[in-house]
Design an enzyme around this catalytic site. Structure first.
Site, PDB file in Angstrom:
ATOM      1  N   GLU A   1      12.748 -19.560  23.720  1.00  0.00           N
ATOM      2  CA  GLU A   1      13.037 -18.240  23.026  1.00  0.00           C
ATOM      3  C   GLU A   1      13.590 -17.402  24.193  1.00  0.00           C
ATOM      4  O   GLU A   1      12.677 -17.203  25.259  1.00  0.00           O
ATOM      5  CB  GLU A   1      12.189 -17.600  22.190  1.00  0.00           C
ATOM      6  CG  GLU A   1      11.550 -18.363  21.109  1.00  0.00           C
ATOM      7  CD  GLU A   1      10.852 -17.615  20.098  1.00  0.00           C
ATOM      8  OE1 GLU A   1      11.280 -16.961  19.220  1.00  0.00           O
ATOM      9  OE2 GLU A   1       9.314 -17.667  20.302  1.00  0.00           O
TER      10      GLU A   1
ATOM     11  N   ARG B   1       0.840  -1.169  -0.009  1.00  0.00           N
ATOM     12  CA  ARG B   1      -0.052  -0.121  -0.048  1.00  0.00           C
ATOM     13  C   ARG B   1       1.022   1.265   0.017  1.00  0.00           C
ATOM     14  O   ARG B   1       0.407   2.180  -0.422  1.00  0.00           O
ATOM     15  CB  ARG B   1      -0.930   0.209   1.167  1.00  0.00           C
ATOM     16  CG  ARG B   1      -2.019  -0.961   1.092  1.00  0.00           C
ATOM     17  CD  ARG B   1      -2.668  -0.528   2.449  1.00  0.00           C
ATOM     18  NE  ARG B   1      -3.857  -1.904   2.408  1.00  0.00           N
ATOM     19  CZ  ARG B   1      -4.646  -2.322   3.424  1.00  0.00           C
ATOM     20  NH1 ARG B   1      -4.496  -1.694   4.559  1.00  0.00           N
ATOM     21  NH2 ARG B   1      -5.623  -3.330   3.115  1.00  0.00           N
TER      22      ARG B   1
ATOM     23  N   LYS C   1       8.242 -17.475  25.291  1.00  0.00           N
ATOM     24  CA  LYS C   1       9.160 -16.429  25.033  1.00  0.00           C
ATOM     25  C   LYS C   1       9.635 -15.855  26.509  1.00  0.00           C
ATOM     26  O   LYS C   1       9.212 -16.187  27.545  1.00  0.00           O
ATOM     27  CB  LYS C   1       8.412 -15.291  24.410  1.00  0.00           C
ATOM     28  CG  LYS C   1       7.987 -15.508  23.058  1.00  0.00           C
ATOM     29  CD  LYS C   1       7.527 -14.379  22.333  1.00  0.00           C
ATOM     30  CE  LYS C   1       7.073 -14.801  20.928  1.00  0.00           C
ATOM     31  NZ  LYS C   1       8.051 -15.308  19.931  1.00  0.00           N
TER      32      LYS C   1
ATOM     33  N   HIS D   1       4.775 -25.171  13.672  1.00  0.00           N
ATOM     34  CA  HIS D   1       6.055 -25.504  14.138  1.00  0.00           C
ATOM     35  C   HIS D   1       6.239 -26.666  14.840  1.00  0.00           C
ATOM     36  O   HIS D   1       6.940 -27.553  14.620  1.00  0.00           O
ATOM     37  CB  HIS D   1       6.996 -24.225  15.031  1.00  0.00           C
ATOM     38  CG  HIS D   1       6.829 -23.149  13.949  1.00  0.00           C
ATOM     39  ND1 HIS D   1       6.750 -22.889  12.722  1.00  0.00           N
ATOM     40  CD2 HIS D   1       6.895 -21.695  14.309  1.00  0.00           C
ATOM     41  CE1 HIS D   1       6.651 -21.672  12.373  1.00  0.00           C
ATOM     42  NE2 HIS D   1       6.848 -20.988  13.371  1.00  0.00           N
TER      43      HIS D   1
ATOM     44  N   HIS E   1       8.150 -22.198   8.280  1.00  0.00           N
ATOM     45  CA  HIS E   1       9.574 -22.003   7.927  1.00  0.00           C
ATOM     46  C   HIS E   1      10.494 -22.927   8.810  1.00  0.00           C
ATOM     47  O   HIS E   1      11.881 -22.891   8.465  1.00  0.00           O
ATOM     48  CB  HIS E   1      10.081 -20.499   8.312  1.00  0.00           C
ATOM     49  CG  HIS E   1      10.165 -20.132   9.833  1.00  0.00           C
ATOM     50  ND1 HIS E   1       9.284 -19.883  10.578  1.00  0.00           N
ATOM     51  CD2 HIS E   1      11.391 -20.249  10.505  1.00  0.00           C
ATOM     52  CE1 HIS E   1       9.686 -19.549  11.726  1.00  0.00           C
ATOM     53  NE2 HIS E   1      11.084 -19.606  11.738  1.00  0.00           N
TER      54      HIS E   1
HETATM   55  C1  BG6 Z   1       7.573 -17.517  14.206  1.00  0.00           C
HETATM   56  C2  BG6 Z   1       6.704 -16.994  15.367  1.00  0.00           C
HETATM   57  O1  BG6 Z   1       6.511 -18.441  13.192  1.00  0.00           O
HETATM   58  O2  BG6 Z   1       8.520 -18.398  14.606  1.00  0.00           O
HETATM   59  C3  BG6 Z   1       7.663 -16.175  16.352  1.00  0.00           C
HETATM   60  O3  BG6 Z   1       5.647 -16.203  14.847  1.00  0.00           O
HETATM   61  C4  BG6 Z   1       8.754 -17.189  16.557  1.00  0.00           C
HETATM   62  O4  BG6 Z   1       6.936 -15.768  17.397  1.00  0.00           O
HETATM   63  C5  BG6 Z   1       9.474 -17.695  15.555  1.00  0.00           C
HETATM   64  O5  BG6 Z   1       9.587 -16.133  17.537  1.00  0.00           O
HETATM   65  C6  BG6 Z   1      10.693 -18.605  15.929  1.00  0.00           C
HETATM   66  O6  BG6 Z   1      11.364 -19.044  14.680  1.00  0.00           O
HETATM   67  P1  BG6 Z   1      12.741 -19.366  14.822  1.00  0.00           P
HETATM   68  O7  BG6 Z   1      13.179 -19.584  13.476  1.00  0.00           O
HETATM   69  O8  BG6 Z   1      13.297 -17.900  15.348  1.00  0.00           O
HETATM   70  O9  BG6 Z   1      12.851 -20.272  15.973  1.00  0.00           O
END
Ligand code: BG6
Length: 513
Positions: free
Chosen positions: A242, A67, A362, A266, A204
């Site tokens: 994390e 946008r 976290k 994940h 991912h």
């Molecule tokens: C993301 C989440 O998909 O994955 C995040 O939205 C998280 O909250 C992250 O921190 C963790 O991914 P990685 O690759 O940093 O372990």
């Protein structure tokens, strides 16, 4: 990912781009959300890495749609500045001492910015003109609420029609749905516009080399798989801990929370990689079939098997850090969980009776993603007349991030006249064997989408099966049942998570310092 027998040899180019792999076929990558964080932090470094390893066709192009008022020059300039900033920031996902000018210019020469509001149909006609008649990948790097709108816009503009030799594919980021009904509705909606084979739902974690390596460890070696079952294994722990807080993502995280953010995607990805049956081959459908079967075998969770927590103020790396409720974009009385621990059961012949304990959070004491396999104890009888009062179960740790490797823990004899046992470990780190290649995790995924390999992408049925497992917990929490336990930033998480294992006579592996 291809099904080749690569034997993990050091290779030129980024991870995922196997030595000798051919450039992907020519296509245009259309990124919705060109001005967003994902594009800057991960997609552009991934394209740069693919360019340094010559895996993109000369006719490859990128159209960035957003946008924001900008043009191709301004967008390119902003992306170049971000790329340069990575050379100074050792903590960024993509860190490199120097940007190779030629490789980056190769990418920037192919960029085009298209300003537009994708809630308006006109923008899709303009994108259609810019794409022309060639192959295209539409990358939805936008908020989940726009997924359906963008796919509808693409479909109505005729941009998802494939002709001979021309592909049209859509990459959809997570979160795919917010619960089972919304995931089902989104699947139904997008399947009205294109065929399942055209959708690439990204997780991912599957782009991480160490996650893909779980299959190699299990299936390329004779020593793990025979014991990888309920006869020998007591339980399995999966951890994604994390140290960062919610950062600037409060408004996304508030309605999401740790369970939706990390578990059905994940953590279940890790669970299916470690627990699925051996596929017949590494072909996409064989692998996806086994992963889907595994998730379908997980029993829908009992709310009592889930614990949630929220971080309060505390210390991280020696600094005071605020609690979740003090973070920007977070309600001062928020009940959103920043930590979740779960016990799940897989009801199949291999795993019946073996609990899988999952935790993610976290602002924890240490950062580590890993799976640990805890074996049953050896019989004690022959140690009865010795000073040994117990044997300690073996543990195999598959370390994914930031430590990447494999560790086995076992008992050995302490030297001396008596039979006494001491705990020992063997430890392997991938970096000691293989050349580390620049990799932000998206290289393999983008390349695989370009070559039409769906192995590492989520199928509609597997996504719905994942939501089905956690749906009872979401519903129970939605009714306000159970409480969100506070834990201090920099700690090991809430006490309830320890109690979840203690009630089964087990305990978590300690998080790293
Ligand atoms: C993301 C989440 O998909 O994955 C995040 O939205 C998280 O909250 C992250 O921190 C963790 O991914 P990685 O690759 O940093 O372990």
């Amino acid at each position: 990912m291809t099904g080749t027998d690569d034997r993990l040899q050091p290779a030129d180019g980024p991870a995922g781009a196997e030595a000798g792999a051919a450039p992907a076929p020519a296509c245009t990558l259309v990124i919705f959300g060109a001005g967003g964080d994902l594009t800057k932090r991960l997609l552009m470094p991934a394209l740069y890495n693919l360019s340094t390893s010559k895996l993109l066709d000369d006719k490859f192009r990128v159209i960035g749609v957003d946008r924001g008022q900008a043009d191709t020059g301004a967008w390119t300039h902003a992306l170049t500045e971000t790329m340069q900033s990575f050379t100074k920031d050792k903590t960024s996902e993509f860190h490199t001492p120097k940007i190779d000018e030629a490789a980056w210019t190769w990418v920037t020469d192919r960029l085009q910015y298209q300003q537009g509001d994708f809630s308006q149909q006109e923008v899709f006609a303009e994108i259609g003109r810019a794409v022309g008649g060639g192959s295209a990948i539409f990358y939805l790097a936008v908020g989940a609420r726009f997924f359906g709108t963008v796919v509808d816009g693409l479909g109505k503009a005729g941009l998802l029609k494939q002709d001979d030799g021309v592909f049209r594919r859509v990459i959809i980021e997570k979160p795919f749905g917010a619960d089972l009904p919304s995931a089902q509705a989104l699947n139904a909606q997008i399947l009205t516009q294109a065929d399942e084979s055209q959708y690439y739902r990204i997780d991912h974690f599957l782009g991480k080399e160490t996650v893909q390596s779980i299959m190699a460890v299990r299936f390329a070696n004779g020593m793990f798989e025979p014991t990888w079952r309920r006869e020998y294994i007591d339980h399995v722990q999966i951890t994604a801990a994390e140290t960062v807080g919610v950062e600037a993502r409060g408004s996304f995280y508030e309605p999401t929370g740790a369970l939706r953010d990390m578990v059905p995607n994940h953590l279940f990805t890790l669970l299916s990689m470690v627990a699925m049956e051996p596929p017949n081959s590494f072909d996409a459908e064989d692998v996806r079939e086994e992963k889907a079967k595994l998730v379908e075998a997980i029993r829908p969770m009992a709310p009592d098997d889930a614990v949630r927590g929220q971080y309060g103020a505390g210390q991280e790396a020696g600094h005071d850090v605020p609690g979740y409720r003090q973070e920007p974009g977070v309600a001062p009385d928020s009940h959103t969980e920043t930590y979740v621990a779960l016990k799940v059961s897989i009801e199949n012949w291999r795993w019946a009776g073996v609990p899988f304990y999952l935790r993610t959070g976290k602002r924890l004491r240490g950062r580590q993603t890993e799976i640990s396999i805890h074996y049953k104890s050896a019989p004690y009888r022959m140690f009865r007349d010795t000073p040994v009062d117990k044997t300690t179960p073996n543990v195999v740790r598959l370390l994914m991030d930031p430590d990447q490797g494999l560790e086995t823990q076992f008992d050995a004899k302490v030297p001396g006249p008596q039979m006494r046992l001491g705990r020992v470990a063997t430890s392997m780190r991938y970096k000691d064997y293989f050349e580390e290649r620049p990799n932000v995790g998206y290289e393999t995924l983008l390349y695989d989408c370009m070559i039409g390999d769906t192995t590492l992408f989520q199928r509609a049925d597997a996504i719905e099966a994942s939501w089905r497992v956690v749906q009872p917990v979401l519903e129970s929490w939605g009714r306000g049942e159970g409480s969100v336990e506070p834990y201090a930033a920099g700690s090991q998480g809430p006490a309830g998570a320890d109690a979840l294992l203690e009630r089964d006579g087990r305990s978590w592996l300690a998080l790293p310092e």
